[in-house]
Design a protein around this motif. Structure first.
Motif, short mmCIF file in Angstrom:
data_model
loop_
_atom_site.label_atom_id
_atom_site.label_comp_id
_atom_site.label_asym_id
_atom_site.label_seq_id
_atom_site.Cartn_x
_atom_site.Cartn_y
_atom_site.Cartn_z
N ALA A 54 0.84 -1.21 0.00
CA ALA A 54 0.00 0.00 0.00
C ALA A 54 0.86 1.25 0.00
CB ALA A 54 -0.94 -0.02 1.21
N GLY A 55 1.96 1.21 -0.77
CA GLY A 55 2.84 2.37 -0.81
C GLY A 55 3.69 2.44 0.44
N PRO B 131 0.83 -3.18 4.61
CA PRO B 131 0.00 -1.99 4.41
C PRO B 131 -0.28 -1.31 5.75
CG PRO B 131 -0.81 -3.77 3.03
CD PRO B 131 0.27 -4.37 3.91
N GLY B 132 -0.13 0.00 5.76
CA GLY B 132 -0.30 0.77 7.00
C GLY B 132 1.02 1.26 7.56
N VAL B 235 -1.27 -3.64 9.19
CA VAL B 235 -0.70 -3.44 10.52
C VAL B 235 -1.73 -3.72 11.61
CG1 VAL B 235 0.23 -1.73 12.11
CG2 VAL B 235 0.90 -1.67 9.71
N ALA B 236 -1.34 -4.49 12.61
CA ALA B 236 -2.21 -4.71 13.77
C ALA B 236 -1.51 -4.33 15.07
CB ALA B 236 -2.66 -6.17 13.84
N ARG B 237 -0.17 -4.46 15.10
CA ARG B 237 0.56 -4.08 16.31
C ARG B 237 2.03 -3.89 15.97
NH1 ARG B 237 0.28 -9.43 15.92
NH2 ARG B 237 -1.94 -9.34 16.20
N ASP B 252 -3.04 0.71 14.07
CA ASP B 252 -3.40 0.41 12.68
C ASP B 252 -2.61 1.26 11.68
OD1 ASP B 252 -4.62 2.80 13.16
OD2 ASP B 252 -6.61 2.21 12.47
N GLY B 253 -1.63 1.98 12.18
CA GLY B 253 -0.74 2.73 11.29
C GLY B 253 0.59 2.93 11.98
N VAL B 254 1.68 2.85 11.19
CA VAL B 254 3.02 3.06 11.73
C VAL B 254 3.78 4.00 10.80
CG1 VAL B 254 5.27 2.00 12.23
CG2 VAL B 254 3.17 0.81 12.88
#
Lengths: 97, 464
Positions: A54-55, B131-132, B235-237, B252-254
């Motif tokens: 996702a980039g 992703p994330g 991403v979960a952790r 949910d994002g890094v």
């Protein structure tokens, strides 16, 4: 579940496009990356492992956000502005380069 | 006398803008090519469309600088041949191949100022392709230019001033920032005291951001190691080690990155000599205090020739332009050049202190798991790289590239090159400066095959 969440531009003019054939709405001023990731959580799949991507850098350096249009044209999602009627392909097997 | 071609400036960030303004003021009409749709570079990047935010909301305490640069560059009008959305993909002796709207044009130039900027330096960790996960710069672009957050509950990890800045910008935007995980130990932060007299405003602003993050409930953890990101398809952790205990934080994002790395491919194609820089842990094009490279008529300015930040980039862009004017026999303002060089020398001392406060994590290469991906373009793991280094007795980066394809993928080593050099150096027990550097090849970014085959031979068109 989307990966990106809009904080501003939530009422900007709508731009219609499709992801793998499904109708979607973006907003004026979106990059292709933003438009797709406000709907889902992937842009493409690795040609080697098939894992979703996702980039990464969002500034045209990492080259991990290339997507394909239905017509076959390939574009870098983070540096391309979303335009009306774009038909974006993110599914595996469609974007081998 | 035949008219000389115009100078070419590559990049319209703070360095390129100041260079363009200086050349235009001297009566030249430089071409400025830039990949973005509008000037500003990454730090002062402008949105694609108005989004209701003013510069203060978008750029925070840098708003005045951003506004001034945007305004001054716009004021040049037709005094500059500005080419946005243009990708430099090849560079030769006085000619540049530039792709715009799917068409490649060949530009002739006389005098070249490279202001190519930087991207995040990334050291791969398990899960960095999920992703994330975005670079710190990428997370910042999403927020500043697109008005989007990279998650509902976000963690920022790595090191460098950008780590705290981006985290703080996300908190200010109302996003839940669960943690800031800094690989630098507390002991390193005492180096900020050295930086304080050199740039009190910058240091105090950074400390205030860290304090505000902690006050608002963000966990600020120093000295973390063993970072890995987990999740099924996204991403979960994020998991990390601190004081020999392992911790996990759901998110949910890094955003991840460790300082910055220079974009040097254009300087390589221009024939510039390179030298290893211990502070940046990278091979950088050689330049003197004026910005002159070893190649006559080629000048280097801004983060593309060594990381020093946006203020230094503005000064270096102007200084390099003055050098070009001098070399062209035009009036060039020596007292101003002295002022700029002194400012750059101060920032250089500041950089020493900041690098010590956000040091390179020396344990990274030895600690990277074999199954972690090193090259995200071609899915090459750290273990595959290590086996190749052993099996083929590799000691040099271009040999490593030839055997493993590391650095040969679409990003051409931008994301993995620094890390691969660290891995190679660690395994062969060499200094990282002794394993060489990936040579740049044209096209320096992917271009459509059709564009490369149909180079438009039109020369510099002043009416463009």
């Amino acid at each position: 579940m989307p990966l990106l969440h809009r904080i501003v531009r939530t009422d900007s003019p709508v731009i219609c496009f499709t992801i793998d054939g499904a109708p979607c709405e973006g907003r004026a001023g979106d990059t292709v990356l933003t438009a797709v990731l406000c709907h889902g959580d992937r842009l493409r799949h690795s040609e080697f492992s098939g894992a979703p991507r996702a980039g990464f850098c969002q500034m045209g350096a990492c080259q991990d956000c290339w997507v394909q249009l239905e017509g076959g044209e390939r574009l870098r999602a983070c540096t391309t502005e979303l335009t009306e009627g774009m038909q974006i392909v993110t599914q595996r097997g469609r974007s081998h380069g | 006398m035949a008219e000389r071609a115009s100078p070419l400036i590559v990049g319209a960030g703070p360095a390129g803008i100041r260079a363009a303004i200086t050349l235009a003021a001297a009566g030249l009409r430089p071409s400025v090519i830039d990949e973005a749709h509008a000037c500003g570079g990454q730090i002062y990047r402008q949105p694609l469309a108005l989004d209701g935010r003013d510069d203060r909301a978008r750029y925070g305490s840098d708003a005045a600088k951003a506004s001034r640069l945007h305004r001054d560059f716009a004021a040049l009008g037709t005094g500059v041949d500005y080419r946005p959305r243009s990708l430099l993909w090849n560079l030769g002796d006085g000619v540049a191949d530039v792709l715009r709207d799917g068409v490649s044009q060949r530009l002739s130039y006389d005098g070249l100022i490279l202001a190519t900027g930087a991207t995040d330096r990334v050291l791969p960790i398990p899960g960095w392709t999920l992703p994330g996960v975005f670079t710190l710069g990428g997370a910042q672009v999403a927020l500043k230019a697109q008005g989007c957050a990279i998650g509902r509950r976000v963690v920022f990890a790595g090191s460098g001033p950008l780590l705290y800045l981006v985290a703080w910008q996300y908190v200010k935007a109302g996003v839940d920032v669960a943690a800031v995980l800094d690989s630098a130990p507390l002991s390193a932060k005492f180096n900020l005291l050295r930086a304080l007299p050199l740039a009190p405003g910058i240091v105090l602003r950074g400390l205030r951001m860290a304090a505000e993050l902690a006050l608002r409930g963000t966990r600020v953890q120093l000295g973390v190691s063993g970072l890995r990101i987990e999740g099924e398809g996204r991403v979960a952790r994020i998991v990390y080690r601190s004081a020999s205990c392992e911790h996990a934080i759901a998110c949910d994002g890094v955003g991840y990155g460790l300082n910055l790395r220079s974009e040097t491919q254009a300087a390589d194609l221009a024939g510039c000599a390179f030298r290893f820089d211990p502070r940046d842990r990278a091979h950088l094009p050689v330049r003197d205090v004026s910005g002159r490279s070893n190649v006559a008529g080629v000048y280097l300015a801004g983060d593309g020739a060594g990381i020093a930040g946006a203020d230094a980039a503005e000064a270096a862009g102007e200084r390099a332009a003055l050098a070009l004017l001098e070399d062209r026999g035009l009036p060039h303002d020596p007292p101003r050049a002295d002022v700029l060089e002194r400012a750059l020398a101060t920032i250089d001392r500041l950089r020493d202190a900041l690098e010590a406060a956000f040091p390179f994590p020396s344990h990274w290469a030895a600690g990277l798991a074999d199954d972690a991906l090193l090259c995200r373009c071609e899915d090459i793991s750290a273990g595959e790289a290590r086996r190749a280094i052993g099996d083929f007795a590799l000691t040099e980066m271009n040999r490593l590239k030839a055997v493993t394809r590391i650095g040969m993928g679409r990003c051409q080593g931008r994301m993995c090159g620094a890390a691969a050099a660290e891995l190679l150096a660690a395994q062969t027990r060499r200094e990282v400066g002794a394993v060489g550097r990936l040579r740049a090849q044209a096209p320096i970014k992917p271009i459509p095959l059709a564009a490369g085959l149909s180079v438009d031979e039109r020369q510099h068109d002043p009416a463009h």
